[in-house]
Design a protein around this motif. Structure first.
Motif, PDB file in Angstrom:
ATOM      1  N   MET A  57      34.709  34.345  38.963  1.00 16.81           N
ATOM      2  CA  MET A  57      35.417  34.464  37.689  1.00 16.81           C
ATOM      3  C   MET A  57      36.016  35.878  37.413  1.00 16.81           C
ATOM      4  O   MET A  57      35.703  36.864  38.116  1.00 16.81           O
ATOM      5  CB  MET A  57      34.432  34.061  36.564  1.00 16.81           C
ATOM      6  CG  MET A  57      33.277  35.032  36.437  1.00 16.81           C
ATOM      7  SD  MET A  57      32.223  34.163  35.470  1.00 16.81           S
ATOM      8  CE  MET A  57      31.505  35.677  34.563  1.00 16.81           C
ATOM      9  N   PHE A  58      36.944  35.860  36.410  1.00 21.73           N
ATOM     10  CA  PHE A  58      37.541  37.141  35.796  1.00 21.73           C
ATOM     11  C   PHE A  58      37.075  37.549  34.486  1.00 21.73           C
ATOM     12  O   PHE A  58      37.065  36.779  33.534  1.00 21.73           O
ATOM     13  CB  PHE A  58      38.912  36.977  35.818  1.00 21.73           C
ATOM     14  CG  PHE A  58      39.454  37.370  37.250  1.00 21.73           C
ATOM     15  CD1 PHE A  58      39.770  38.853  37.672  1.00 21.73           C
ATOM     16  CD2 PHE A  58      39.836  36.257  38.123  1.00 21.73           C
ATOM     17  CE1 PHE A  58      40.278  38.879  39.113  1.00 21.73           C
ATOM     18  CE2 PHE A  58      40.367  36.274  39.322  1.00 21.73           C
ATOM     19  CZ  PHE A  58      40.498  37.708  39.992  1.00 21.73           C
TER      20      PHE A  58
ATOM     21  N   SER B  42      40.128  42.004  33.538  1.00 23.36           N
ATOM     22  CA  SER B  42      40.827  41.845  35.030  1.00 23.36           C
ATOM     23  C   SER B  42      39.862  42.188  36.144  1.00 23.36           C
ATOM     24  O   SER B  42      40.148  42.153  37.168  1.00 23.36           O
ATOM     25  CB  SER B  42      41.990  42.813  34.896  1.00 23.36           C
ATOM     26  OG  SER B  42      41.356  44.275  34.754  1.00 23.36           O
ATOM     27  N   GLN B  43      38.711  42.135  35.734  1.00 16.32           N
ATOM     28  CA  GLN B  43      37.576  42.450  36.704  1.00 16.32           C
ATOM     29  C   GLN B  43      37.213  41.064  37.232  1.00 16.32           C
ATOM     30  O   GLN B  43      36.836  40.299  36.503  1.00 16.32           O
ATOM     31  CB  GLN B  43      36.271  43.244  36.126  1.00 16.32           C
ATOM     32  CG  GLN B  43      35.255  43.538  36.669  1.00 16.32           C
ATOM     33  CD  GLN B  43      35.430  44.384  38.020  1.00 16.32           C
ATOM     34  OE1 GLN B  43      35.853  45.610  37.735  1.00 16.32           O
ATOM     35  NE2 GLN B  43      35.254  44.022  39.042  1.00 16.32           N
ATOM     36  N   LYS B  44      37.083  41.274  38.598  1.00  7.93           N
ATOM     37  CA  LYS B  44      36.618  40.011  39.330  1.00  7.93           C
ATOM     38  C   LYS B  44      35.295  40.148  39.579  1.00  7.93           C
ATOM     39  O   LYS B  44      34.603  41.111  39.922  1.00  7.93           O
ATOM     40  CB  LYS B  44      37.355  40.002  40.609  1.00  7.93           C
ATOM     41  CG  LYS B  44      36.827  38.623  41.538  1.00  7.93           C
ATOM     42  CD  LYS B  44      37.569  38.843  42.900  1.00  7.93           C
ATOM     43  CE  LYS B  44      38.859  38.084  43.164  1.00  7.93           C
ATOM     44  NZ  LYS B  44      39.402  38.131  44.551  1.00  7.93           N
ATOM     45  N   VAL B  45      34.412  38.953  38.999  1.00 10.71           N
ATOM     46  CA  VAL B  45      33.045  38.846  39.244  1.00 10.71           C
ATOM     47  C   VAL B  45      32.521  37.676  39.869  1.00 10.71           C
ATOM     48  O   VAL B  45      32.977  36.697  39.598  1.00 10.71           O
ATOM     49  CB  VAL B  45      32.480  38.952  37.748  1.00 10.71           C
ATOM     50  CG1 VAL B  45      30.902  38.847  37.740  1.00 10.71           C
ATOM     51  CG2 VAL B  45      32.787  40.193  37.039  1.00 10.71           C
ATOM     52  N   TYR B  46      31.604  38.132  40.986  1.00  7.95           N
ATOM     53  CA  TYR B  46      31.149  36.935  41.667  1.00  7.95           C
ATOM     54  C   TYR B  46      29.598  36.684  41.081  1.00  7.95           C
ATOM     55  O   TYR B  46      28.789  37.470  41.078  1.00  7.95           O
ATOM     56  CB  TYR B  46      30.900  37.206  42.933  1.00  7.95           C
ATOM     57  CG  TYR B  46      32.329  37.477  44.044  1.00  7.95           C
ATOM     58  CD1 TYR B  46      33.099  36.491  44.207  1.00  7.95           C
ATOM     59  CD2 TYR B  46      32.476  38.620  44.058  1.00  7.95           C
ATOM     60  CE1 TYR B  46      34.176  36.643  45.079  1.00  7.95           C
ATOM     61  CE2 TYR B  46      33.793  38.833  44.659  1.00  7.95           C
ATOM     62  CZ  TYR B  46      34.758  38.141  45.264  1.00  7.95           C
ATOM     63  OH  TYR B  46      35.739  38.368  45.924  1.00  7.95           O
TER      64      TYR B  46
ATOM     65  N   ASP C 117      35.738  44.744  51.762  1.00  5.90           N
ATOM     66  CA  ASP C 117      35.588  43.448  51.906  1.00  5.90           C
ATOM     67  C   ASP C 117      34.451  42.852  52.683  1.00  5.90           C
ATOM     68  O   ASP C 117      34.190  43.700  53.717  1.00  5.90           O
ATOM     69  CB  ASP C 117      37.076  43.203  52.472  1.00  5.90           C
ATOM     70  CG  ASP C 117      38.226  43.295  51.579  1.00  5.90           C
ATOM     71  OD1 ASP C 117      37.998  43.563  50.240  1.00  5.90           O
ATOM     72  OD2 ASP C 117      39.334  42.765  51.899  1.00  5.90           O
TER      73      ASP C 117
ATOM     74  N   LEU D   6      33.774  38.582  49.847  1.00  5.13           N
ATOM     75  CA  LEU D   6      33.606  39.309  48.503  1.00  5.13           C
ATOM     76  C   LEU D   6      34.695  40.438  48.688  1.00  5.13           C
ATOM     77  O   LEU D   6      34.482  41.152  49.710  1.00  5.13           O
ATOM     78  CB  LEU D   6      32.213  39.876  48.299  1.00  5.13           C
ATOM     79  CG  LEU D   6      31.068  38.985  48.208  1.00  5.13           C
ATOM     80  CD1 LEU D   6      29.610  39.663  48.053  1.00  5.13           C
ATOM     81  CD2 LEU D   6      31.165  37.679  47.480  1.00  5.13           C
ATOM     82  N   THR D   7      35.645  40.611  47.972  1.00  2.76           N
ATOM     83  CA  THR D   7      36.606  41.617  48.088  1.00  2.76           C
ATOM     84  C   THR D   7      36.180  42.931  47.193  1.00  2.76           C
ATOM     85  O   THR D   7      35.290  43.005  46.476  1.00  2.76           O
ATOM     86  CB  THR D   7      37.852  41.184  47.467  1.00  2.76           C
ATOM     87  OG1 THR D   7      37.653  40.708  46.226  1.00  2.76           O
ATOM     88  CG2 THR D   7      38.597  40.062  48.351  1.00  2.76           C
TER      89      THR D   7
ATOM     90  N   ALA E 255      35.053  44.330  43.700  1.00  2.00           N
ATOM     91  CA  ALA E 255      34.681  43.145  42.594  1.00  2.00           C
ATOM     92  C   ALA E 255      33.386  43.548  42.244  1.00  2.00           C
ATOM     93  O   ALA E 255      32.423  44.294  42.733  1.00  2.00           O
ATOM     94  CB  ALA E 255      34.830  42.029  43.347  1.00  2.00           C
TER      95      ALA E 255
END
Ligand code: HEM
Length: 431
Positions: free
Chosen positions: A1-2, A5-9, A305, A314-315, A318
């Protein structure tokens, strides 16, 4: 999810958690932990933060050397752990020994545990002339600070939104700074653990304010989770008379009389190894408390990555979040009664993945104090139940609910619990 603008797993699978724990260099909990705990919560100064954040592959760093030493000294069986345990628990025993001598008394469990643990820990790890003995108001100040952890770490303007806790922190840091102004390791009463970790700070040229904040942070670590876990352990046992009777029967087999003390009063010994090995229901109840109220959230950053489980990419840049609450309440992990408190859960053979236990965090920020905390809580509970008959009171006839809003490592109760204590016949004269 974001998040913005931060991608979080968000990782809820224990099997994936264990894979993440094995990739600590690439999926790293250190920078977020330092930013939140050292930066926001304890307010380390910028140049100290820079030194703590420094990474190098060639030699040691302040952060790495401090952590290695903390973990080594607090490993099970190590003399510095045993020293702290013995000193803190003898302070606790002395305080319990004087209570309810003249008849039954009522305590507010949480407030009482805060006091007894804070004072016994300060005596035990710092020595009899510690900041809390010098200034008795510091006890309240300490728990006012603790009450503001969420405000200090989560709000955008902590000095406004958490002004009280921020002032409390300033006062505590000041008190620790004054106390440690002289060489802290020259204080003959200070425990070996603090003496040795101070040595690392000195090797990296840290000054007295760094030491004061570091010792204050460690002092918090000793208390802020141990107290609520003890609260819930005692509360859940006392709430259930059958459980209480069965645990007391287990304890009766392991609590032994010690040689007569000087005044001729009998004393009892509480051997933590015997409790671990011969009190399975107490151990199961304790582990269930850790599951039921453990709520830590670990945040990690992905440095490059990386695939986990050969299928999830996972990039770089993130964040990864692992929430104990999500894993501890998952019926796929714990079975259909995951939402219930089941004191016998850990008595049964189980196929639950070991990484499903997140109460002490994991990976590179795994709690080094977990053995000490467990020993203290188990022996405290044993002493308490062995010394007192305990009843709920009309003011608080039930165990309070968990306060799910606080986002701390251990969920606090929504209110305190008033308990009526009277000394048990067999221990009326014992301590
Ligand atoms: C029931 C009691 C305790 C619980 C539930 C607990 C829980 C935790 C958790 C969840 C973390 C990791 C935080 C994160 O990754 O964000 C942590 C870290 C830590 N704990 Fe504990 N803790 C307890 C008792 C103690 C005690 C008694 C000590 C005594 C020294 C201690 C020392 C520490 C330290 C120094 C860290 C930081 C580790 C690092 O720098 O990476 N804890 N604890």
């Amino acid at each position: 999810m974001f998040l913005a603008s931060q991608k979080v797993y968000v990782v809820n699978s224990p099997a994936l958690v264990s894979q993440i724990n094995r990739r600590q260099k690439v999926i790293d909990s250190n920078p977020p932990f330092l930013a939140v705990v050292h930066g926001k919560l304890f307010g380390f100064r910028d140049h100290d933060m820079a030194e703590l954040m420094r990474t190098t592959t060639e030699s040691g760093t302040l952060r790495r050397d401090s952590k290695v030493l903390e973990h080594t000294l607090l490993e099970r069986g190590m003399a510095p752990l045993n020293e702290i345990f013995t000193r803190v628990m003898s302070g606790v025993a002395d305080r319990l020994g004087t209570m309810a001598r003249e008849g039954s008394i009522t305590i507010s469990l949480e407030a009482w545990l805060r006091e007894i643990f804070t004072l016994s820990t300060a005596d035990g790890v710092i020595g009899s002339q510690n900041p809390f003995t010098c200034d008795p108001n510091l006890l309240d100040t300490f728990w006012r600070f603790e009450n503001g952890i969420k405000g200090l770490t989560m709000s955008l303007f902590p000095s406004l939104r958490a002004a009280g806790p921020s002032r409390a922190r300033q006062r505590l840091v000041q008190a620790f700074t004054e106390f440690f102004q002289d060489d802290p390791t020259a204080n003959g009463e200070i425990c070996d653990f603090l003496r040795q970790v101070a040595g690392v700070a000195r090797r990296y040229n840290r000054d007295v304010e760094y030491l004061a904040r570091y010792f204050f942070a460690i002092f918090c670590a000793f208390l802020i989770n141990t107290v609520p876990v003890t609260f819930w352990t005692i509360g859940h046992i006392v709430e259930n008379p059958e459980l209480l009777a069965r645990i007391r029967a287990e304890l009766a087999e392991v609590v032994g009389p010690m040689a007569e003390a000087e005044a001729g009063e009998p004393r009892h010994s509480f051997d933590v190894t015997a409790i671990r090995e011969r009190c399975p229901l107490l151990m199961s109840t304790f582990n269930e408390v850790l599951r039921y109220v453990g709520a830590s959230t670990s945040t990690l950053i992905v440095h490059e990555d990386v695939y986990i489980d050969e299928q999830y990419l996972l990039t770089k840049g993130a964040l990864v979040q692992i929430s104990a609450t999500a894993i501890h309440s998952d019926p796929d992990v714990w079975g259909p009664n995951a939402a219930d408190f089941d004191p016998e859960r850990f008595l049964k053979p189980s196929k639950v993945h070991p990484s499903a236990n997140r109460t002490f965090g994991g990976g590179s920020t795994l709690c080094p104090g977990r053995h000490l905390a467990a020993d203290e809580i188990l022996v405290f509970t044993a002493m308490f139940l062995h010394t007192f008959d305990v009843e709920f009171t009309a003011e608080t006839p039930r165990l309070p609910r968990r306060d799910d809003t606080d986002m701390l490592s251990i969920t606090k109760p929504t209110e305190d619990l008033m308990l009526r204590l009277s000394r048990r016949r067999a221990t009326e004269k014992a301590s």
